[in-house]
Design a protein around this motif. Structure first.
Motif, short mmCIF file in Angstrom:
data_model
loop_
_atom_site.label_atom_id
_atom_site.label_comp_id
_atom_site.label_asym_id
_atom_site.label_seq_id
_atom_site.Cartn_x
_atom_site.Cartn_y
_atom_site.Cartn_z
N LEU A 400 0.84 -1.19 0.00
CA LEU A 400 0.00 0.00 0.00
C LEU A 400 0.88 1.24 0.00
CD1 LEU A 400 -2.73 -1.02 2.61
CD2 LEU A 400 -2.90 -1.08 0.12
N THR A 401 0.54 2.20 -0.84
CA THR A 401 1.37 3.39 -0.98
C THR A 401 1.53 4.11 0.34
OG1 THR A 401 0.83 3.65 -3.31
CG2 THR A 401 1.54 5.62 -2.14
N SER A 402 0.42 4.35 1.05
CA SER A 402 0.49 5.16 2.27
C SER A 402 1.33 4.47 3.34
CB SER A 402 -0.91 5.46 2.79
OG SER A 402 -1.59 4.27 3.16
N TRP A 403 1.15 3.19 3.55
CA TRP A 403 1.89 2.49 4.59
C TRP A 403 3.38 2.41 4.23
CZ3 TRP A 403 -1.55 -2.26 6.26
CH2 TRP A 403 -2.81 -1.78 6.64
N ASN A 404 3.68 2.23 2.96
CA ASN A 404 5.08 2.26 2.53
C ASN A 404 5.69 3.63 2.75
OD1 ASN A 404 6.46 -0.16 0.80
ND2 ASN A 404 4.24 -0.38 0.92
N ALA A 405 4.91 4.67 2.54
CA ALA A 405 5.41 6.02 2.77
C ALA A 405 5.76 6.22 4.24
CB ALA A 405 4.39 7.06 2.31
N LEU A 406 4.96 5.68 5.15
CA LEU A 406 5.30 5.77 6.57
C LEU A 406 6.63 5.08 6.86
CD1 LEU A 406 1.83 5.02 8.24
CD2 LEU A 406 2.96 7.24 8.07
N MET A 407 6.86 3.94 6.22
CA MET A 407 8.12 3.24 6.45
C MET A 407 9.29 4.00 5.83
SD MET A 407 9.73 0.85 7.93
CE MET A 407 8.44 -0.24 8.55
N ILE A 408 9.08 4.66 4.70
CA ILE A 408 10.13 5.50 4.13
C ILE A 408 10.53 6.58 5.12
CG2 ILE A 408 10.66 7.20 2.34
CD1 ILE A 408 8.83 5.56 0.46
N SER A 409 9.54 7.24 5.72
CA SER A 409 9.83 8.30 6.69
C SER A 409 10.65 7.76 7.86
CB SER A 409 8.53 8.92 7.21
OG SER A 409 7.87 9.66 6.20
N ALA A 410 10.26 6.60 8.38
CA ALA A 410 10.98 6.03 9.53
C ALA A 410 12.40 5.66 9.14
CB ALA A 410 10.23 4.80 10.05
N LEU A 411 12.57 5.02 8.00
CA LEU A 411 13.91 4.62 7.56
C LEU A 411 14.79 5.83 7.29
CD1 LEU A 411 12.90 1.71 5.17
CD2 LEU A 411 14.32 1.46 7.21
N ALA A 412 14.22 6.85 6.65
CA ALA A 412 15.01 8.04 6.34
C ALA A 412 15.45 8.76 7.61
CB ALA A 412 14.20 8.98 5.45
N GLU A 413 14.52 8.93 8.55
CA GLU A 413 14.85 9.63 9.78
C GLU A 413 15.87 8.85 10.60
OE1 GLU A 413 12.30 11.56 13.47
OE2 GLU A 413 11.36 11.47 11.49
N SER A 441 -1.64 5.13 -16.21
CA SER A 441 -1.14 5.53 -17.52
C SER A 441 -1.04 7.04 -17.67
CB SER A 441 -2.05 4.97 -18.61
OG SER A 441 -3.39 5.44 -18.44
N GLU A 442 -1.74 7.79 -16.82
CA GLU A 442 -1.69 9.25 -16.88
C GLU A 442 -0.80 9.84 -15.79
OE1 GLU A 442 -5.56 11.03 -17.15
OE2 GLU A 442 -6.32 9.45 -18.46
N GLY A 443 -0.07 9.00 -15.09
CA GLY A 443 0.87 9.47 -14.09
C GLY A 443 0.29 9.69 -12.72
N ARG A 444 -0.99 9.34 -12.51
CA ARG A 444 -1.62 9.53 -11.20
C ARG A 444 -1.23 8.40 -10.27
NH1 ARG A 444 -7.42 10.56 -13.95
NH2 ARG A 444 -6.73 8.55 -14.79
N LEU A 445 -1.11 8.73 -9.00
CA LEU A 445 -0.67 7.78 -7.98
C LEU A 445 -1.71 6.69 -7.79
CD1 LEU A 445 1.86 7.68 -6.13
CD2 LEU A 445 0.46 8.75 -4.35
N LEU A 446 -1.25 5.46 -7.53
CA LEU A 446 -2.12 4.32 -7.27
C LEU A 446 -2.02 3.91 -5.80
CD1 LEU A 446 -1.41 2.20 -10.47
CD2 LEU A 446 -3.45 3.58 -9.99
N ARG A 447 -2.99 3.14 -5.36
CA ARG A 447 -3.10 2.76 -3.95
C ARG A 447 -2.39 1.45 -3.62
NH1 ARG A 447 -4.06 3.92 1.43
NH2 ARG A 447 -5.19 2.25 2.46
N SER A 448 -2.61 0.41 -4.42
CA SER A 448 -2.25 -0.95 -4.01
C SER A 448 -1.51 -1.67 -5.12
CB SER A 448 -3.53 -1.72 -3.65
OG SER A 448 -3.24 -3.03 -3.19
N PHE A 449 -0.57 -2.52 -4.72
CA PHE A 449 0.23 -3.29 -5.68
C PHE A 449 0.32 -4.73 -5.21
CE2 PHE A 449 4.18 -5.21 -7.10
CZ PHE A 449 4.29 -4.82 -8.43
N ASN A 450 0.10 -5.67 -6.11
CA ASN A 450 0.33 -7.08 -5.85
C ASN A 450 0.24 -7.83 -7.17
OD1 ASN A 450 1.06 -9.19 -4.20
ND2 ASN A 450 -0.88 -9.34 -3.10
N ARG A 451 0.81 -9.02 -7.19
CA ARG A 451 0.80 -9.86 -8.38
C ARG A 451 1.31 -9.12 -9.61
NH1 ARG A 451 -4.45 -13.88 -8.42
NH2 ARG A 451 -3.78 -15.18 -6.68
#
Length: 667
Positions: A400-413, A441-451
């Motif tokens: 999930l984009t949002s939860w991964n973003a939280l982990m990016i913040s923690a790792l960066a800090e 396809s238009e560059g807009r952010l997506l929510r979820s990734f799998n498979r």
């Protein structure tokens, strides 16, 4: 034969693909079929790591007779709440207003337009403990649908209006004033459990946002008590690192054993900040162990992070994590350790009677969390090796984009503060993945990734958390591309989610599927709301860039929610953190390296800024002549060496070149 969920990517939906229930995913087809058949929608919402979701599946959704009744009388629809927080929020509010409580699994009965008229949470197969059976509930709903349809139709418009009310909160007429923070702090103190840490009683959820807020405001006792208690409790995995989602008791001993990515990202950051504030090595250890757990067990091959580990294994909650005293003795003896001599049983609170349902949840509540008995590491490795032989809990491997973003913040800090390059590397790889693969396809952010594919429109929280993460990654690395990406994403967030009438941001974008209500998420518990995160991210961007419109949008959020935040400080603690940033003097630190020097030339000065938790400081670094962020513009390096500028509202004090001089300006 699989039902219509077989083509989904959500692990939760795929868990139900072989049910005899004719599940459909949420979408226009489900509403169309319900209307054609003139039957109610039976909407079931849950998530893959949810224990009671599994129980209701085994008891009801895998039962042929129950499934046949559902298929004949209803249009059954399954939703993963983590993929679709917009749907979950709407129907959770509806169920709470109808029943006074909510939770998952959530069962909601709706008309073919999706307007709810009855709902609840878990329903057992037979009546028990005052609860009607699932069959009884369904029969009563069908009776109402057949015989009281006029009442249901008359209530529908009122229900729509009530569910949309949160989006109509008007901003306060007056600007924020500092007394707001003082009153909110006093409110948190009244709510705090001064003996056991945290707030309120059982069940207890880790209050990461409230801890960070209190630390930012200079309050020490409640954060320290809470960080100590959680680190010593069974809610923390004493062997493998990482936190469970919540404690079923009031003392952090027995967890609900599922591990969520978002909790661990937020708590790793809180323990890092606690370490920087208090200097306790045990806080550093918990931060590092939690991040290392995420990197080892939760990271996909592309660099993004999975969502959750289940509470159950072999159909039993907590089996993977709990121990009998005899098994601990056996493991230690096989490892060549004397269980009594090394003191591990006593240290981890292991008794023959157990501390939960005849088993032991390992914990440090009987001693100091900073202490480790002689032989501890050998014992830990032996216990981990034995645990690895057990059946592992199920993994929800969607990203999930949002939860991964939280982990990016923690790792960066953490990477910047602890000088851990591997954390910065992991944060950058995850950010690269989100910015490239999580796009339509238009560059807009997506929510979820799998498979191998991303899908679903991203929400406000996806944009807001990622803006914050990119700012944190820029401040940790001084790589201009992260700052540029943060600004680009912030502009998209304002354009697609901003409410130009009442201020703040909608949960869904202006091109999102039209639901029965367009709402705004405002609650910061257990994770920051999209509005609070947007406000803080935009304020930090304004401080780095000087772009006033970011601050204006953030102020719109704060004025909209200042009243609720004062009355409910724990529920809106992240919003109050943003308010603290706006109301407190913000220091902008620009570090300038001479032309031709690399960013390492700034490391000694940057280390001074990062040596303490400085919530109201923004940090930029680059070579002389850099123009982005604007904080760096027109600032030369002096005497051929690295130079630091400390500014407030872009008005700077005389530049300094030594770490000691910079520390004096900041402290």
């Amino acid at each position: 034969m699989p039902n219509r969920l077989a083509d989904e990517t959500s692990p939760y939906l795929l868990q139900h693909k072989d049910n005899p229930v004719d599940w459909l995913p949420w979408g226009p087809e489900a509403k169309r079929l319900a209307a054609e058949r003139n039957v109610p929608i039976l909407l079931s919402i849950g998530y893959s790591a949810c224990h009671w979701c599994h129980v209701m599946e085994r008891e009801s959704f895998e039962d042929e007779a129950t499934a046949a009744f559902m298929n004949e009388g209803f249009l059954p629809v399954k939703v993963d709440r983590e993929e679709r927080p917009d749907i979950d929020a709407i129907y959770m509010e509806a169920v709470q207003s109808m029943t006074g409580q909510g939770g998952w699994p959530m069962t909601v009965f709706c008309d073919p337009d999706g307007v709810p008229f009855y709902g609840g949470t878990y329903f057992p197969p037979q009546p028990r403990q005052g609860m009607p059976s699932f069959q009884m509930v369904m029969e009563a709903v069908l009776d109402a649908w057949s015989n009281r349809r006029d009442e249901i139709n008359e209530r529908a418009e009122k229900t729509r209006d009530q569910l949309a009310a949160i989006a109509r909160i008007a901003p306060a007429d007056e600007p924020l004033e500092p007394g707001l923070l003082e009153r909110a702090t006093e409110g948190l103190k009244r709510m705090a459990d001064l003996q056991n840490g945290g707030f309120g009683g059982a069940p207890k959820f880790p209050p990461a946002s409230a801890i960070d807020l209190l630390l930012a405001l200079g309050e020490r006792a409640i954060p320290e008590r809470t960080l100590n208690a959680m680190a010593a409790g069974g809610i923390y995995d004493q062997l493998g690192g990482g936190f469970a989602r919540y404690s079923v008791d009031g003392v952090w001993l027995v967890p609900h054993f599922e591990k969520m990515l978002y909790d661990n990202a937020l708590l790793a950051r809180s323990y890092l900040r606690g370490y920087l504030e208090f200097g306790h090595q045990r806080y550093r250890r918990v931060c590092v162990e939690t991040l290392d757990w995420a990197l080892e067990e939760m990271r996909g091959p592309e660099g993004a992070f999975y969502s959750a580990l289940d509470a159950d294994s072999e159909g039993v909650e907590g089996r993977y994590y709990t121990w009998s005293a005899d098994e601990v003795r056996e493991v230690l003896t096989e490892a060549g350790l004397d269980p009594e001599a090394v003191g591990v049983l006593e240290h981890l609170g292991v008794t023959d009677a157990g501390n939960w349902e005849g088993t032991n949840v390992l914990n440090l509540r009987g001693g100091a969390a900073s202490e480790r008995p002689q032989g501890w590491e050998s014992a830990r490795q032996a216990l981990l090796a034995r645990r690895a032989e057990r059946v592992r809990p199920g993994l929800d491997d969607k990203r999930l984009t949002s939860w991964n973003a939280l982990m990016i913040s923690a790792l960066a800090e953490a990477g910047a503060a602890l000088t851990e390059p591997r954390y910065l590397k992991a944060a950058g790889e995850c950010a690269d993945f989100l910015l490239t693969e999580m796009r339509d396809s238009e560059g807009r952010l997506l929510r979820s990734f799998n498979r191998g594919r991303g899908h679903l429109n991203a929400y406000l929280e996806d944009h807001a958390y990622l803006v914050e993460a990119l700012v944190a990654l820029y401040e940790a690395s001084f790589e201009p591309r992260w700052f540029a990406a943060a600004r680009e994403l912030a502009e998209a967030m304002i354009e697609r989610f901003g409410d130009r009438e009442n201020g703040g941001f909608f949960t869904t974008s202006d091109d999102h599927e039209q639901l029965i209500a367009r709402r705004k998420d405002i609650d910061d518990h257990p994770i920051p709301s999209g509005n609070a995160s947007a406000a803080l991210g935009l304020l930090r961007l304004e401080a780095l860039s000087g772009a006033r419109h970011y601050g204006e949008w953030a102020e719109g959020v704060l004025r909209m929610l200042s009243g609720p935040a004062e009355r409910h400080p724990e529920a809106l603690a992240y919003l109050l953190t943003a308010a603290s940033f706006q109301l407190s003097p913000t220091r902008e630190v620009a570090l300038i390296a001479p032309d031709g020097a690399d960013r390492e030339a700034l490391s000694d000065l940057a280390a001074v800024v990062r040596a303490r938790f400085r919530p109201n400081v923004v940090l930029a670094g680059g070579n002389a002549g850099a123009s982005e962020p604007a904080l760096l513009a027109d600032r030369p390096a002096f005497d051929g060496g690295a130079t630091a500028y400390v500014c407030e509202r872009f008005a700077c004090k005389a530049p300094v070149s030594s770490p000691e001089e910079l520390a004096a300006l900041l402290d």
